[in-house]
Design a protein around this motif. Structure first.
Motif, PDB file in Angstrom:
ATOM      1  N   LYS A 116      -3.078  -3.352  -0.166  1.00  7.92           N
ATOM      2  CA  LYS A 116      -1.687  -2.981  -0.257  1.00  7.92           C
ATOM      3  C   LYS A 116      -1.309  -2.886   0.901  1.00  7.92           C
ATOM      4  O   LYS A 116       0.043  -3.540   0.443  1.00  7.92           O
ATOM      5  N   SER A 117      -1.268  -2.010   0.692  1.00  6.45           N
ATOM      6  CA  SER A 117      -0.372  -1.832   2.600  1.00  6.45           C
ATOM      7  C   SER A 117       0.217  -2.989   3.603  1.00  6.45           C
ATOM      8  O   SER A 117       1.135  -3.194   3.794  1.00  6.45           O
ATOM      9  N   THR A 118      -0.961  -3.457   3.524  1.00  2.00           N
ATOM     10  CA  THR A 118      -1.080  -4.305   4.416  1.00  2.00           C
ATOM     11  C   THR A 118       0.724  -5.718   4.300  1.00  2.00           C
ATOM     12  O   THR A 118       1.004  -6.107   4.374  1.00  2.00           O
ATOM     13  N   PHE A 141       8.180   0.664  -0.887  1.00  2.00           N
ATOM     14  CA  PHE A 141       7.581   2.074  -1.038  1.00  2.00           C
ATOM     15  C   PHE A 141       5.704   1.853  -1.320  1.00  2.00           C
ATOM     16  O   PHE A 141       5.462   1.307  -1.906  1.00  2.00           O
ATOM     17  N   ASP A 142       5.355   2.859   0.155  1.00  2.00           N
ATOM     18  CA  ASP A 142       3.885   2.928   0.475  1.00  2.00           C
ATOM     19  C   ASP A 142       3.223   3.710  -0.032  1.00  2.00           C
ATOM     20  O   ASP A 142       3.286   4.956   0.900  1.00  2.00           O
ATOM     21  N   GLU A 143       2.217   3.998  -1.100  1.00  2.00           N
ATOM     22  CA  GLU A 143       1.830   5.794  -1.532  1.00  2.00           C
ATOM     23  C   GLU A 143       2.670   7.119  -1.125  1.00  2.00           C
ATOM     24  O   GLU A 143       3.140   7.495  -0.813  1.00  2.00           O
ATOM     25  N   PRO A 144       4.005   6.444  -2.391  1.00  2.00           N
ATOM     26  CA  PRO A 144       5.144   7.564  -1.204  1.00  2.00           C
ATOM     27  C   PRO A 144       4.961   8.944  -1.887  1.00  2.00           C
ATOM     28  O   PRO A 144       5.416   9.640  -1.721  1.00  2.00           O
TER      29      PRO A 144
HETATM   30 MG   LIG Z   1      -2.064   2.099   2.211  1.00  2.00          MG
END
Ligand SMILES: [Mg+2]
Ligand SMILES: Nc1ncnc2c1ncn2[C@@H]1O[C@H](COP(=O)(O)OP(=O)(O)O)[C@@H](O)[C@H]1O
Lengths: 223, 248
Positions: B43-45, B166-169
Protein backbone atom coordinates in the motif's frame (compact mmCIF):
# COMPACT_ATOMS: atom_id res chain seq x y z
CA UNK A 1 66.70 10.42 47.04
CA UNK A 2 65.84 13.43 49.03
CA UNK A 3 64.44 16.07 46.76
CA UNK A 4 64.77 19.64 47.88
CA UNK A 5 62.56 20.82 45.06
CA UNK A 6 60.40 23.83 45.74
CA UNK A 7 57.95 25.32 43.27
CA UNK A 8 59.29 28.78 42.46
CA UNK A 9 56.20 30.94 42.14
CA UNK A 10 58.22 33.99 41.23
CA UNK A 11 59.83 32.16 38.31
CA UNK A 12 56.42 31.00 37.13
CA UNK A 13 54.99 34.51 37.26
CA UNK A 14 58.05 36.00 35.58
CA UNK A 15 57.68 33.63 32.67
CA UNK A 16 54.11 34.64 31.88
CA UNK A 17 54.75 37.66 29.63
CA UNK A 18 57.26 35.78 27.51
CA UNK A 19 55.13 32.64 27.23
CA UNK A 20 52.02 34.68 26.47
CA UNK A 21 53.66 35.80 23.22
CA UNK A 22 53.03 32.25 22.02
CA UNK A 23 49.29 32.43 22.61
CA UNK A 24 48.43 34.42 19.46
CA UNK A 25 50.28 31.84 17.36
CA UNK A 26 48.56 28.95 19.07
CA UNK A 27 45.19 30.64 18.56
CA UNK A 28 45.87 31.74 15.03
CA UNK A 29 47.01 28.33 13.86
CA UNK A 30 44.18 26.55 15.64
CA UNK A 31 41.51 28.95 14.46
CA UNK A 32 42.76 29.27 10.90
CA UNK A 33 43.29 25.53 10.61
CA UNK A 34 39.91 24.66 12.09
CA UNK A 35 37.98 27.10 9.90
CA UNK A 36 39.55 25.61 6.78
CA UNK A 37 39.19 22.14 8.30
CA UNK A 38 35.48 22.77 8.78
CA UNK A 39 35.09 23.72 5.14
CA UNK A 40 37.07 20.64 4.09
CA UNK A 41 35.00 18.56 6.49
CA UNK A 42 31.73 19.72 4.95
CA UNK A 43 32.98 19.14 1.42
CA UNK A 44 34.58 15.74 1.98
CA UNK A 45 32.00 14.60 4.53
CA UNK A 46 29.23 15.18 2.01
CA UNK A 47 31.23 13.69 -0.84
CA UNK A 48 31.85 10.59 1.25
CA UNK A 49 28.11 9.86 1.31
CA UNK A 50 27.49 10.72 -2.31
CA UNK A 51 25.92 8.01 -4.44
CA UNK A 52 28.53 8.47 -7.17
CA UNK A 53 31.55 6.28 -6.50
CA UNK A 54 33.97 8.62 -8.27
CA UNK A 55 33.11 11.33 -5.75
CA UNK A 56 32.88 9.00 -2.77
CA UNK A 57 36.17 7.18 -3.23
CA UNK A 58 38.54 10.17 -3.34
CA UNK A 59 36.81 11.62 -0.30
CA UNK A 60 37.14 8.36 1.58
CA UNK A 61 40.81 8.12 0.58
CA UNK A 62 41.50 11.64 1.91
CA UNK A 63 39.74 10.87 5.19
CA UNK A 64 41.53 7.57 5.74
CA UNK A 65 44.96 8.97 4.86
CA UNK A 66 44.78 11.92 7.21
CA UNK A 67 43.17 10.00 10.05
CA UNK A 68 45.58 7.13 9.65
CA UNK A 69 48.85 9.03 9.80
CA UNK A 70 50.23 11.08 12.72
CA UNK A 71 49.78 14.82 12.47
CA UNK A 72 53.45 15.21 13.38
CA UNK A 73 54.42 13.31 10.24
CA UNK A 74 51.93 15.37 8.25
CA UNK A 75 53.38 18.68 9.35
CA UNK A 76 56.97 17.50 8.82
CA UNK A 77 55.98 16.35 5.37
CA UNK A 78 54.40 19.70 4.56
CA UNK A 79 57.24 21.77 6.01
CA UNK A 80 60.28 19.79 4.89
CA UNK A 81 58.90 17.65 2.09
CA UNK A 82 56.57 19.87 0.08
CA UNK A 83 59.16 22.62 -0.63
CA UNK A 84 61.03 20.12 -2.80
CA UNK A 85 57.88 19.63 -4.79
CA UNK A 86 56.79 23.24 -5.15
CA UNK A 87 60.33 24.59 -5.41
CA UNK A 88 60.20 27.11 -2.59
CA UNK A 89 60.06 27.25 1.19
CA UNK A 90 56.85 27.17 3.18
CA UNK A 91 56.76 29.26 6.30
CA UNK A 92 56.18 27.36 9.53
CA UNK A 93 52.89 29.07 10.34
CA UNK A 94 51.42 28.27 6.96
CA UNK A 95 52.62 24.69 7.33
CA UNK A 96 51.00 24.51 10.78
CA UNK A 97 47.70 25.89 9.57
CA UNK A 98 47.72 23.51 6.61
CA UNK A 99 48.43 20.53 8.85
CA UNK A 100 45.61 21.40 11.26
CA UNK A 101 43.27 22.08 8.34
CA UNK A 102 43.97 18.81 6.55
CA UNK A 103 44.02 16.75 9.72
CA UNK A 104 40.95 18.20 11.39
CA UNK A 105 39.23 18.24 7.99
CA UNK A 106 39.47 14.46 7.86
CA UNK A 107 37.98 14.03 11.33
CA UNK A 108 35.32 16.68 10.71
CA UNK A 109 34.36 14.86 7.50
CA UNK A 110 33.44 11.91 9.67
CA UNK A 111 31.52 14.16 12.04
CA UNK A 112 29.60 15.67 9.12
CA UNK A 113 28.89 12.26 7.63
CA UNK A 114 27.63 10.91 10.95
CA UNK A 115 25.54 14.00 11.62
CA UNK A 116 23.85 13.95 8.23
CA UNK A 117 23.23 10.21 8.31
CA UNK A 118 21.68 10.45 11.76
CA UNK A 119 18.76 12.49 10.45
CA UNK A 120 15.67 10.40 9.85
CA UNK A 121 14.91 9.58 6.22
CA UNK A 122 11.38 10.84 6.78
CA UNK A 123 12.74 14.38 6.99
CA UNK A 124 14.05 14.40 3.43
CA UNK A 125 10.95 12.57 2.21
CA UNK A 126 8.79 15.28 3.74
CA UNK A 127 10.89 17.97 2.06
CA UNK A 128 10.85 16.27 -1.33
CA UNK A 129 7.12 15.57 -1.13
CA UNK A 130 6.54 19.29 -0.56
CA UNK A 131 8.28 20.03 -3.84
CA UNK A 132 11.66 21.10 -2.52
CA UNK A 133 14.64 20.09 -4.64
CA UNK A 134 17.27 17.78 -3.20
CA UNK A 135 19.56 20.74 -2.59
CA UNK A 136 16.84 22.79 -0.91
CA UNK A 137 15.82 19.81 1.19
CA UNK A 138 19.38 19.31 2.29
CA UNK A 139 20.25 22.88 3.23
CA UNK A 140 16.98 23.95 4.79
CA UNK A 141 15.90 20.72 6.48
CA UNK A 142 18.70 18.18 6.91
CA UNK A 143 21.74 20.40 7.51
CA UNK A 144 20.33 22.57 10.33
CA UNK A 145 19.32 19.47 12.27
CA UNK A 146 22.55 17.64 11.52
CA UNK A 147 24.64 20.66 12.48
CA UNK A 148 23.02 20.84 15.89
CA UNK A 149 24.03 17.24 16.52
CA UNK A 150 27.53 17.95 15.25
CA UNK A 151 28.32 20.65 17.82
CA UNK A 152 29.64 18.34 20.60
CA UNK A 153 31.95 16.30 18.34
CA UNK A 154 33.08 19.49 16.59
CA UNK A 155 33.98 20.93 19.99
CA UNK A 156 35.95 17.81 20.70
CA UNK A 157 37.88 18.18 17.48
CA UNK A 158 38.52 21.84 18.25
CA UNK A 159 40.13 20.91 21.55
CA UNK A 160 42.19 18.14 19.98
CA UNK A 161 43.44 20.49 17.25
CA UNK A 162 44.36 23.23 19.72
CA UNK A 163 46.50 20.73 21.58
CA UNK A 164 47.95 19.40 18.32
CA UNK A 165 49.44 22.83 17.58
CA UNK A 166 51.90 22.15 20.42
CA UNK A 167 53.65 19.70 18.08
CA UNK A 168 54.53 22.52 15.72
CA UNK A 169 57.31 23.64 18.04
CA UNK A 170 59.36 21.12 16.05
CA UNK A 171 59.19 23.24 12.93
CA UNK A 172 59.94 26.39 14.87
CA UNK A 173 56.55 28.03 15.13
CA UNK A 174 56.72 30.41 18.09
CA UNK A 175 53.62 28.93 19.70
CA UNK A 176 53.20 28.20 23.41
CA UNK A 177 55.44 25.16 23.74
CA UNK A 178 58.18 26.67 21.62
CA UNK A 179 58.13 29.82 23.72
CA UNK A 180 58.42 27.63 26.79
CA UNK A 181 61.39 25.73 25.42
CA UNK A 182 63.25 28.92 24.54
CA UNK A 183 62.52 30.44 27.92
CA UNK A 184 63.67 27.33 29.78
CA UNK A 185 66.92 27.27 27.82
CA UNK A 186 67.81 30.54 29.51
CA UNK A 187 66.31 30.10 32.98
CA UNK A 188 66.40 26.32 33.69
CA UNK A 189 62.95 26.48 35.29
CA UNK A 190 61.32 23.64 33.37
CA UNK A 191 58.81 22.64 36.01
CA UNK A 192 57.39 26.11 36.52
CA UNK A 193 57.39 27.03 32.85
CA UNK A 194 55.66 23.87 31.61
CA UNK A 195 53.19 24.28 34.44
CA UNK A 196 52.33 27.76 33.17
CA UNK A 197 52.20 26.48 29.59
CA UNK A 198 49.75 23.75 30.64
CA UNK A 199 47.56 26.30 32.43
CA UNK A 200 47.50 28.45 29.31
CA UNK A 201 46.33 25.53 27.16
CA UNK A 202 43.73 24.72 29.73
CA UNK A 203 42.46 28.29 29.72
CA UNK A 204 42.07 28.17 25.94
CA UNK A 205 40.37 24.77 25.79
CA UNK A 206 38.07 25.50 28.73
CA UNK A 207 36.96 28.76 27.08
CA UNK A 208 36.10 26.82 23.95
CA UNK A 209 34.17 24.22 25.94
CA UNK A 210 32.22 26.97 27.65
CA UNK A 211 31.33 28.72 24.40
CA UNK A 212 30.19 25.44 22.88
CA UNK A 213 28.11 24.56 25.88
CA UNK A 214 26.31 27.89 25.62
CA UNK A 215 25.81 27.33 21.88
CA UNK A 216 24.40 23.90 22.52
CA UNK A 217 22.03 25.11 25.18
CA UNK A 218 20.69 27.75 22.83
CA UNK A 219 20.21 25.04 20.23
CA UNK A 220 18.33 22.82 22.64
CA UNK A 221 16.10 25.67 23.75
CA UNK A 222 14.86 26.17 20.22
CA UNK A 223 14.48 22.53 19.27
CA UNK B 1 -14.39 14.62 -14.98
CA UNK B 2 -10.67 14.50 -15.50
CA UNK B 3 -8.36 11.85 -14.26
CA UNK B 4 -5.69 13.10 -11.91
CA UNK B 5 -3.86 9.82 -11.49
CA UNK B 6 -3.43 7.24 -14.23
CA UNK B 7 -1.46 4.12 -13.41
CA UNK B 8 -1.09 1.47 -16.11
CA UNK B 9 0.54 -1.90 -15.65
CA UNK B 10 2.81 -0.68 -12.90
CA UNK B 11 5.39 -3.12 -11.57
CA UNK B 12 7.78 -2.41 -8.78
CA UNK B 13 10.55 -4.48 -7.23
CA UNK B 14 12.69 -4.13 -4.15
CA UNK B 15 15.61 -6.22 -5.34
CA UNK B 16 14.04 -9.60 -6.02
CA UNK B 17 10.87 -8.80 -4.12
CA UNK B 18 8.03 -8.11 -6.56
CA UNK B 19 6.12 -5.51 -4.55
CA UNK B 20 3.63 -4.12 -7.08
CA UNK B 21 2.21 -6.39 -9.77
CA UNK B 22 0.51 -4.97 -12.84
CA UNK B 23 -1.30 -2.22 -11.00
CA UNK B 24 -3.98 -0.46 -13.06
CA UNK B 25 -5.61 2.41 -11.27
CA UNK B 26 -7.12 5.75 -12.14
CA UNK B 27 -8.28 8.41 -9.75
CA UNK B 28 -10.82 11.02 -10.83
CA UNK B 29 -10.63 14.61 -9.74
CA UNK B 30 -12.44 15.04 -6.43
CA UNK B 31 -12.48 11.33 -5.74
CA UNK B 32 -11.51 9.79 -2.42
CA UNK B 33 -9.86 6.42 -2.87
CA UNK B 34 -9.12 4.38 0.22
CA UNK B 35 -6.53 1.64 -0.06
CA UNK B 36 -6.72 -1.25 2.37
CA UNK B 37 -4.75 -4.43 2.75
CA UNK B 38 -2.56 -6.40 5.10
CA UNK B 39 0.76 -5.06 6.34
CA UNK B 40 3.45 -5.55 3.71
CA UNK B 41 0.99 -5.84 0.83
CA UNK B 42 2.43 -2.79 -0.95
CA UNK B 43 0.00 0.00 0.00
CA UNK B 44 2.69 2.49 1.01
CA UNK B 45 4.83 1.62 -1.99
CA UNK B 46 1.91 2.25 -4.32
CA UNK B 47 1.13 5.75 -3.09
CA UNK B 48 4.83 6.60 -2.74
CA UNK B 49 5.22 5.84 -6.44
CA UNK B 50 2.60 8.47 -7.22
CA UNK B 51 4.84 11.33 -6.01
CA UNK B 52 8.08 9.67 -7.00
CA UNK B 53 9.35 8.82 -3.53
CA UNK B 54 9.73 5.34 -4.98
CA UNK B 55 10.70 4.53 -8.54
CA UNK B 56 8.98 1.72 -10.41
CA UNK B 57 10.39 -0.66 -12.97
CA UNK B 58 7.67 -1.17 -15.57
CA UNK B 59 4.40 0.40 -16.63
CA UNK B 60 3.23 3.98 -16.88
CA UNK B 61 2.24 6.74 -14.50
CA UNK B 62 0.63 10.06 -15.18
CA UNK B 63 -0.26 12.64 -12.57
CA UNK B 64 -2.38 15.59 -13.68
CA UNK B 65 -1.13 15.15 -17.22
CA UNK B 66 2.53 14.89 -16.26
CA UNK B 67 4.08 11.57 -17.15
CA UNK B 68 6.64 10.02 -14.85
CA UNK B 69 8.57 7.27 -16.57
CA UNK B 70 9.87 4.11 -14.92
CA UNK B 71 13.33 3.99 -13.38
CA UNK B 72 15.98 5.25 -15.78
CA UNK B 73 13.40 7.05 -17.94
CA UNK B 74 12.32 10.66 -18.19
CA UNK B 75 11.90 12.14 -14.70
CA UNK B 76 11.71 15.78 -15.81
CA UNK B 77 8.16 16.29 -14.59
CA UNK B 78 8.95 14.99 -11.11
CA UNK B 79 9.30 18.52 -9.74
CA UNK B 80 5.94 19.55 -11.24
CA UNK B 81 4.24 16.48 -9.87
CA UNK B 82 5.57 17.00 -6.38
CA UNK B 83 4.34 20.60 -6.40
CA UNK B 84 0.83 19.35 -7.06
CA UNK B 85 0.79 16.33 -4.78
CA UNK B 86 0.77 16.67 -1.00
CA UNK B 87 1.68 13.83 1.31
CA UNK B 88 0.93 13.03 4.93
CA UNK B 89 3.06 10.39 6.64
CA UNK B 90 2.37 7.97 9.46
CA UNK B 91 5.20 9.51 11.51
CA UNK B 92 4.19 13.13 10.69
CA UNK B 93 7.76 14.02 9.66
CA UNK B 94 7.42 17.60 10.83
CA UNK B 95 10.63 19.63 10.83
CA UNK B 96 11.69 19.69 14.50
CA UNK B 97 14.02 22.68 14.12
CA UNK B 98 11.25 24.96 12.85
CA UNK B 99 8.20 26.36 14.57
CA UNK B 100 4.83 25.11 13.47
CA UNK B 101 4.32 28.30 11.46
CA UNK B 102 7.72 27.99 9.74
CA UNK B 103 7.02 24.33 9.00
CA UNK B 104 4.09 25.47 6.91
CA UNK B 105 5.78 28.53 5.38
CA UNK B 106 8.91 26.73 4.20
CA UNK B 107 7.70 25.04 1.00
CA UNK B 108 5.63 27.92 -0.43
CA UNK B 109 8.56 30.29 0.11
CA UNK B 110 11.22 27.96 -1.29
CA UNK B 111 9.29 26.32 -4.09
CA UNK B 112 6.81 28.98 -5.19
CA UNK B 113 8.74 32.07 -4.07
CA UNK B 114 5.74 33.15 -2.05
CA UNK B 115 6.54 36.26 -0.03
CA UNK B 116 7.01 35.85 3.70
CA UNK B 117 3.93 37.97 4.47
CA UNK B 118 1.68 35.89 2.26
CA UNK B 119 3.18 32.58 3.42
CA UNK B 120 2.63 33.60 7.01
CA UNK B 121 -0.98 34.57 6.41
CA UNK B 122 -1.56 31.27 4.62
CA UNK B 123 0.02 29.33 7.47
CA UNK B 124 -2.20 31.02 10.01
CA UNK B 125 -5.34 30.51 7.95
CA UNK B 126 -4.51 26.81 7.51
CA UNK B 127 -3.75 26.31 11.19
CA UNK B 128 -7.11 27.87 11.96
CA UNK B 129 -8.71 25.51 9.50
CA UNK B 130 -7.21 22.40 11.13
CA UNK B 131 -8.23 23.72 14.52
CA UNK B 132 -4.90 24.75 16.07
CA UNK B 133 -4.65 28.44 15.28
CA UNK B 134 -3.13 29.17 18.67
CA UNK B 135 -0.10 26.86 18.35
CA UNK B 136 1.79 28.60 15.55
CA UNK B 137 4.81 29.63 17.63
CA UNK B 138 5.38 26.26 19.24
CA UNK B 139 7.84 23.67 18.08
CA UNK B 140 6.42 20.36 16.80
CA UNK B 141 7.57 18.33 19.80
CA UNK B 142 5.55 20.59 22.07
CA UNK B 143 2.34 19.39 20.43
CA UNK B 144 0.35 16.20 20.89
CA UNK B 145 0.46 13.57 18.15
CA UNK B 146 -2.96 14.54 16.85
CA UNK B 147 -1.96 18.19 16.70
CA UNK B 148 1.29 17.32 14.95
CA UNK B 149 -0.53 15.36 12.29
CA UNK B 150 -2.93 18.25 11.75
CA UNK B 151 0.07 20.55 11.29
CA UNK B 152 1.45 18.07 8.75
CA UNK B 153 -1.83 18.24 6.84
CA UNK B 154 -1.75 22.04 6.95
CA UNK B 155 1.85 21.99 5.75
CA UNK B 156 0.90 19.90 2.72
CA UNK B 157 -2.17 22.07 2.00
CA UNK B 158 -0.03 25.21 1.95
CA UNK B 159 1.24 24.13 -1.46
CA UNK B 160 -2.36 24.06 -2.73
CA UNK B 161 -2.07 20.50 -3.96
CA UNK B 162 -4.50 18.95 -6.42
CA UNK B 163 -4.04 15.56 -4.83
CA UNK B 164 -3.34 14.49 -1.27
CA UNK B 165 -1.71 11.19 -0.33
CA UNK B 166 -2.19 9.84 3.17
CA UNK B 167 -0.09 6.92 4.39
CA UNK B 168 -1.73 5.56 7.54
CA UNK B 169 -2.10 9.07 8.99
CA UNK B 170 -3.62 7.84 12.25
CA UNK B 171 -1.64 4.66 12.86
CA UNK B 172 0.92 6.33 15.11
CA UNK B 173 -1.69 8.14 17.20
CA UNK B 174 -3.14 7.40 20.58
CA UNK B 175 -6.74 6.27 20.13
CA UNK B 176 -8.22 9.44 21.58
CA UNK B 177 -6.48 11.55 18.95
CA UNK B 178 -7.51 9.60 15.88
CA UNK B 179 -10.87 11.34 15.64
CA UNK B 180 -9.51 14.86 15.39
CA UNK B 181 -7.29 13.92 12.45
CA UNK B 182 -10.04 11.99 10.66
CA UNK B 183 -12.33 15.01 11.14
CA UNK B 184 -9.87 17.21 9.26
CA UNK B 185 -9.60 14.64 6.48
CA UNK B 186 -13.38 14.32 6.30
CA UNK B 187 -13.68 18.11 5.89
CA UNK B 188 -11.05 18.05 3.20
CA UNK B 189 -12.93 15.35 1.30
CA UNK B 190 -16.16 17.30 1.63
CA UNK B 191 -14.49 20.36 0.11
CA UNK B 192 -13.65 18.31 -2.95
CA UNK B 193 -10.01 17.40 -2.43
CA UNK B 194 -8.81 14.42 -4.42
CA UNK B 195 -7.37 11.94 -1.94
CA UNK B 196 -5.62 8.59 -1.89
CA UNK B 197 -5.73 7.25 1.64
CA UNK B 198 -4.05 4.20 3.09
CA UNK B 199 -5.77 3.45 6.37
CA UNK B 200 -7.01 0.77 8.71
CA UNK B 201 -9.89 2.98 9.84
CA UNK B 202 -12.71 1.04 8.23
CA UNK B 203 -15.41 3.32 9.61
CA UNK B 204 -13.76 6.29 7.96
CA UNK B 205 -13.34 4.34 4.72
CA UNK B 206 -16.99 3.36 4.62
CA UNK B 207 -18.13 6.89 5.30
CA UNK B 208 -15.74 9.00 3.22
CA UNK B 209 -14.43 6.82 0.41
CA UNK B 210 -15.90 6.96 -3.05
CA UNK B 211 -14.00 3.82 -3.83
CA UNK B 212 -12.19 1.20 -1.77
CA UNK B 213 -9.29 -0.80 -3.13
CA UNK B 214 -8.04 -3.96 -1.53
CA UNK B 215 -4.42 -4.91 -2.22
CA UNK B 216 -3.10 -8.39 -1.64
CA UNK B 217 0.59 -9.16 -2.16
CA UNK B 218 1.06 -6.29 -4.56
CA UNK B 219 -2.09 -6.85 -6.60
CA UNK B 220 -5.42 -5.09 -6.61
CA UNK B 221 -7.77 -7.97 -6.02
CA UNK B 222 -10.93 -6.04 -5.19
CA UNK B 223 -12.22 -2.61 -5.97
CA UNK B 224 -15.60 -0.94 -5.57
CA UNK B 225 -17.92 1.27 -3.60
CA UNK B 226 -17.27 0.97 0.12
CA UNK B 227 -20.62 -0.62 0.90
CA UNK B 228 -20.12 -3.25 -1.79
CA UNK B 229 -16.57 -4.06 -0.74
CA UNK B 230 -17.32 -4.17 2.97
CA UNK B 231 -20.72 -5.89 2.88
CA UNK B 232 -20.30 -8.10 -0.11
CA UNK B 233 -16.65 -8.75 -0.92
CA UNK B 234 -16.21 -10.93 -4.00
CA UNK B 235 -12.66 -12.13 -3.46
CA UNK B 236 -12.04 -14.63 -0.69
CA UNK B 237 -8.80 -12.82 0.29
CA UNK B 238 -10.82 -9.68 0.85
CA UNK B 239 -13.38 -11.62 2.87
CA UNK B 240 -10.68 -13.09 5.07
CA UNK B 241 -8.96 -9.72 5.54
CA UNK B 242 -12.19 -7.91 6.38
CA UNK B 243 -13.40 -10.53 8.80
CA UNK B 244 -10.07 -10.17 10.59
CA UNK B 245 -10.03 -6.37 10.84
CA UNK B 246 -13.75 -5.87 11.36
CA UNK B 247 -13.76 -8.38 14.19
CA UNK B 248 -12.01 -5.79 16.37
MG1 LIG C 1 2.66 1.05 4.86
N1 LIG D 1 12.88 0.39 1.02
C1 LIG D 1 12.55 -0.92 0.96
N2 LIG D 1 13.49 -1.84 0.68
C2 LIG D 1 13.19 -3.15 0.61
N3 LIG D 1 11.97 -3.64 0.81
C3 LIG D 1 10.98 -2.78 1.11
C4 LIG D 1 11.23 -1.37 1.21
N4 LIG D 1 10.05 -0.76 1.51
C5 LIG D 1 9.14 -1.74 1.60
N5 LIG D 1 9.68 -2.94 1.37
C6 LIG D 1 8.97 -4.23 1.32
O1 LIG D 1 7.98 -4.13 0.32
C7 LIG D 1 6.78 -4.74 0.75
C8 LIG D 1 5.63 -3.75 0.71
O2 LIG D 1 5.89 -2.74 1.66
P1 LIG D 1 4.88 -1.57 1.93
O3 LIG D 1 4.51 -0.93 0.65
O4 LIG D 1 5.50 -0.71 2.94
O5 LIG D 1 3.64 -2.34 2.53
P2 LIG D 1 2.38 -1.76 3.32
O6 LIG D 1 2.42 -0.29 3.28
O7 LIG D 1 1.21 -2.34 2.64
O8 LIG D 1 2.51 -2.31 4.71
C9 LIG D 1 7.06 -5.31 2.13
O9 LIG D 1 7.40 -6.67 1.99
C10 LIG D 1 8.22 -4.51 2.59
O10 LIG D 1 9.01 -5.25 3.51
Amino acid sequence: MDSQFQFDWQAAINSIPYLAKGIPYTLMISFGGLVIGFVLGIIFGLLSINKKWYLRWPATAYIEIFRGTPILVQVLFIFYGLPDLIGGPIDPITAGIAAIALNSGAYISEVVRGGVQSIDKGQSEAGLSLGLSRTQTFWSIIWPQAFRRMIPPLGNQGIVSIKDTSLFSVIGVGELVRQGQVYIANTFTAFEVYFVVAIMYLAITLSLSLILRLLERRGVASA
Amino acid sequence: MSQIVKIKGMNKYFGKLHVLKDIDLTVEQGEVVVIIGASGSGKSTLIRCVNGLEEYERGALEVDGFGLAPKGGNQKSLAEIRKEVGMVFQQFNLFPHLTVRKNIMLAPMKVKNTSEVVAKATAERLLERVGIGNQADKFPTQLSGGQQQRVAIARALAMEPKLMLFDEPTSALDPEMIGEVLDVMRELAKEGMTMMVVTHEMGFAREVADRVIYIHEGQIVEEGKPDDVFDNPQNERTQAFLSRVLAH
